[in-house]
Design a protein around this motif. Structure first.
Motif, PDB file in Angstrom:
ATOM      1  N   SER A   1     -27.556  -5.625 -15.774  1.00 20.53           N
ATOM      2  CA  SER A   1     -28.056  -6.944 -15.365  1.00 20.53           C
ATOM      3  C   SER A   1     -29.130  -7.482 -16.291  1.00 20.53           C
ATOM      4  O   SER A   1     -29.442  -8.681 -16.270  1.00 20.53           O
ATOM      5  N   LYS A   2     -29.729  -6.620 -17.121  1.00 25.77           N
ATOM      6  CA  LYS A   2     -30.757  -7.094 -18.038  1.00 25.77           C
ATOM      7  C   LYS A   2     -30.199  -8.097 -19.048  1.00 25.77           C
ATOM      8  O   LYS A   2     -30.897  -9.018 -19.459  1.00 25.77           O
ATOM      9  N   ASN A   3     -28.957  -7.910 -19.427  1.00 24.50           N
ATOM     10  CA  ASN A   3     -28.310  -8.825 -20.384  1.00 24.50           C
ATOM     11  C   ASN A   3     -27.224  -9.665 -19.717  1.00 24.50           C
ATOM     12  O   ASN A   3     -26.390 -10.249 -20.419  1.00 24.50           O
ATOM     13  N   ASN A   4     -27.225  -9.655 -18.408  1.00 27.07           N
ATOM     14  CA  ASN A   4     -26.200 -10.399 -17.677  1.00 27.07           C
ATOM     15  C   ASN A   4     -26.876 -11.182 -16.559  1.00 27.07           C
ATOM     16  O   ASN A   4     -27.071 -10.675 -15.453  1.00 27.07           O
ATOM     17  N   PRO A   5     -27.227 -12.468 -16.823  1.00 32.78           N
ATOM     18  CA  PRO A   5     -27.950 -13.270 -15.824  1.00 32.78           C
ATOM     19  C   PRO A   5     -27.173 -13.437 -14.517  1.00 32.78           C
ATOM     20  O   PRO A   5     -27.774 -13.429 -13.440  1.00 32.78           O
ATOM     21  N   LEU A   6     -25.847 -13.585 -14.610  1.00 34.46           N
ATOM     22  CA  LEU A   6     -25.054 -13.782 -13.400  1.00 34.46           C
ATOM     23  C   LEU A   6     -25.120 -12.551 -12.510  1.00 34.46           C
ATOM     24  O   LEU A   6     -25.316 -12.651 -11.289  1.00 34.46           O
ATOM     25  N   LEU A   7     -24.952 -11.379 -13.105  1.00 34.39           N
ATOM     26  CA  LEU A   7     -25.022 -10.130 -12.337  1.00 34.39           C
ATOM     27  C   LEU A   7     -26.411  -9.947 -11.738  1.00 34.39           C
ATOM     28  O   LEU A   7     -26.557  -9.515 -10.581  1.00 34.39           O
ATOM     29  N   LYS A   8     -27.436 -10.315 -12.524  1.00 36.58           N
ATOM     30  CA  LYS A   8     -28.799 -10.186 -12.035  1.00 36.58           C
ATOM     31  C   LYS A   8     -29.035 -11.108 -10.851  1.00 36.58           C
ATOM     32  O   LYS A   8     -29.684 -10.720  -9.865  1.00 36.58           O
ATOM     33  N   MET A   9     -28.478 -12.305 -10.933  1.00 40.51           N
ATOM     34  CA  MET A   9     -28.659 -13.267  -9.848  1.00 40.51           C
ATOM     35  C   MET A   9     -27.964 -12.773  -8.581  1.00 40.51           C
ATOM     36  O   MET A   9     -28.498 -12.878  -7.472  1.00 40.51           O
ATOM     37  N   ILE A  10     -26.765 -12.219  -8.747  1.00 39.66           N
ATOM     38  CA  ILE A  10     -26.020 -11.720  -7.582  1.00 39.66           C
ATOM     39  C   ILE A  10     -26.779 -10.577  -6.918  1.00 39.66           C
ATOM     40  O   ILE A  10     -26.881 -10.493  -5.691  1.00 39.66           O
ATOM     41  N   LEU A  11     -27.321  -9.671  -7.740  1.00 42.98           N
ATOM     42  CA  LEU A  11     -28.041  -8.528  -7.183  1.00 42.98           C
ATOM     43  C   LEU A  11     -29.315  -8.957  -6.489  1.00 42.98           C
ATOM     44  O   LEU A  11     -29.702  -8.393  -5.453  1.00 42.98           O
ATOM     45  N   GLU A  12     -29.986  -9.966  -7.038  1.00 42.33           N
ATOM     46  CA  GLU A  12     -31.244 -10.407  -6.444  1.00 42.33           C
ATOM     47  C   GLU A  12     -31.011 -11.259  -5.207  1.00 42.33           C
ATOM     48  O   GLU A  12     -31.715 -11.116  -4.205  1.00 42.33           O
ATOM     49  N   ASP A  13     -30.006 -12.148  -5.273  1.00 38.77           N
ATOM     50  CA  ASP A  13     -29.771 -13.049  -4.143  1.00 38.77           C
ATOM     51  C   ASP A  13     -29.080 -12.335  -2.993  1.00 38.77           C
ATOM     52  O   ASP A  13     -29.305 -12.640  -1.821  1.00 38.77           O
ATOM     53  N   ASN A  14     -28.254 -11.364  -3.325  1.00 42.91           N
ATOM     54  CA  ASN A  14     -27.456 -10.628  -2.342  1.00 42.91           C
ATOM     55  C   ASN A  14     -26.681 -11.632  -1.485  1.00 42.91           C
ATOM     56  O   ASN A  14     -25.888 -12.401  -2.028  1.00 42.91           O
ATOM     57  N   ASN A  15     -26.893 -11.708  -0.183  1.00 47.13           N
ATOM     58  CA  ASN A  15     -26.181 -12.665   0.674  1.00 47.13           C
ATOM     59  C   ASN A  15     -27.030 -13.897   0.980  1.00 47.13           C
ATOM     60  O   ASN A  15     -26.712 -14.672   1.875  1.00 47.13           O
ATOM     61  N   ALA A  16     -28.141 -14.070   0.203  1.00 49.88           N
ATOM     62  CA  ALA A  16     -29.035 -15.197   0.513  1.00 49.88           C
ATOM     63  C   ALA A  16     -28.367 -16.537   0.236  1.00 49.88           C
ATOM     64  O   ALA A  16     -28.457 -17.473   1.032  1.00 49.88           O
ATOM     65  N   ALA A  17     -27.670 -16.623  -0.897  1.00 49.99           N
ATOM     66  CA  ALA A  17     -27.011 -17.887  -1.245  1.00 49.99           C
ATOM     67  C   ALA A  17     -25.621 -17.911  -0.625  1.00 49.99           C
ATOM     68  O   ALA A  17     -24.864 -16.960  -0.779  1.00 49.99           O
TER      69      ALA A  17
END
Length: 353
Positions: A284-300
């Motif tokens: 996820s350090k070089n993958n913004p989409l993956l990082k966003m999914i991991l951080e947002d989880n089911n929030a969005a």
């Protein structure tokens, strides 16, 4: 041979040797004691009697006074009752004849003097016979002592040899198989089910090795069967995941990727290289989409992703995998759950909600 039989044989042999050792010791002690007692009882008493008679002759002039004659006669009677050596009886009888002439009232002075010389000669002969007997018995005693020393020394050596064999061999007979058994159990605990034991020391350990080998074989078969089931389940899951049209991937409790289908790799721009086992945090350090999914989880409620110059909306869903954790606490079985990872699913939607 069983360990019990080996112990019985070894200690039984040692017991027999000790028993023979003790019996031989008692026998030779009795022989030496009996020889000493006989020498003291017979020969030394005779020498005492002859010394008393010689003292009477030395201390009195002829003719002998009645008190001296009585003392001589008493010692002579004791000697007559203590005849033990060959030739001693004849000498004692001659001594009695000389004493009769020595105290006879009709004997002249010359006869009495001749009788005294004869008495002294017989006393000397009796003493020589008993001294020679003492020397023979002393030599016999020394021979018996030497023989006893030789035999008892040999028994001590045999006893030491048997004890040495017991001390050297018996600990190894028991401890070496136990050490090999411990090593074998350690290998089995490391899932090395090909470990086999072979003991030739005793029947008990042979049976133990047989039981251990059967256990290891059964554990190996069970492990292979379980592994086959796991591999088969993984294959089915992989096939199922690849057939799903939506992006799906799963991570374990260590945040490592367990599985991911082609659609998920395409959406997350992970390329064709295998990422199984890699950390999602590193990816996820070089993958913004993956990082966003991991951080947002089911929030969005939904995600907008640009794919092939097209905007595609996805509904995100993350499912936590909770597995039972069985713990045995004394006699009670406690059931508790712990997180074993997450499953992420991106479901395509027709548009922005």
């Amino acid at each position: 041979m069983k360990i019990k039989k080996k112990l019985l044989l070894g200690f039984g042999l040692l017991f027999v040797v000790v028993l023979v050792f003790g019996a031989a010791s008692v026998y030779y002690i009795e022989v030496i004691s009996e020889t000493s007692n006989v020498t003291l009882k017979n020969n030394y008493k005779t020498l005492t009697f002859t010394r008393e008679m010689r003292s009477v002759l030395d201390e009195n002039d002829l003719p002998l006074p009645s008190i001296a004659s009585s003392a001589f006669d008493q010692a002579l009677q004791k000697q007559e009752n203590n005849i033990t050596e060959p030739g001693e009886k004849t000498a004692t009888a001659s001594l009695r004849d000389a004493f009769i002439l020595l105290i006879g009232p009709s004997s002249g002075l010359n006869q009495k003097q001749q009788a005294e010389r004869n008495a002294r000669q017989q006393l000397k002969k009796i003493e020589e016979l008993n001294m020679h007997a003492i020397e023979l018995k002393n030599a016999y005693t020394h021979s018996t002592v030497n023989k006893a020393t030789l035999y008892l020394g040999a028994m001590v050596f045999i006893t030491f040899f048997i004890l040495f064999i017991l001390i050297v061999n018996f600990p190894g007979v028991i401890l070496n198989p136990l050490r090999e058994l411990a090593d074998g159990l350690d290998q089995v605990s490391k899932r090395n089910y090909d470990t086999r034991l072979k003991f030739n020391a005793s029947e008990e350990f042979t049976q133990l090795a047989k039981a251990f080998n059967i256990m290891a074989l059964n554990l190996g078969d069970q492990a292979n069967a379980d592994l086959t089931k796991i591999i088969a389940a993984e294959c089915r899951i992989k096939i199922l995941i690849e057939e799903i049209q939506n992006p799906v991937w799963g991570i374990n409790e260590k945040q490592e990727i367990l599985f991911i289908n082609h659609e998920a790799k395409s959406v997350l721009n992970l390329g064709e290289k295998s990422v199984i086992g890699q950390s999602v945090l590193e990816l996820s350090k070089n993958n913004p989409l993956l990082k966003m999914i991991l951080e947002d989880n089911n929030a969005a409620p939904s995600l907008k992703i640009n794919q092939d110059s097209n905007v595609i909306y996805f509904q995100q869903k993350s499912i936590e995998v909770v597995v039972p954790n069985l713990k045995t606490d004394l006699d009670n079985l406690q059931v508790a759950g712990y997180s074993a990872g997450m499953i992420h699913v991106l479901k395509k939607t027709t548009g922005k909600p």
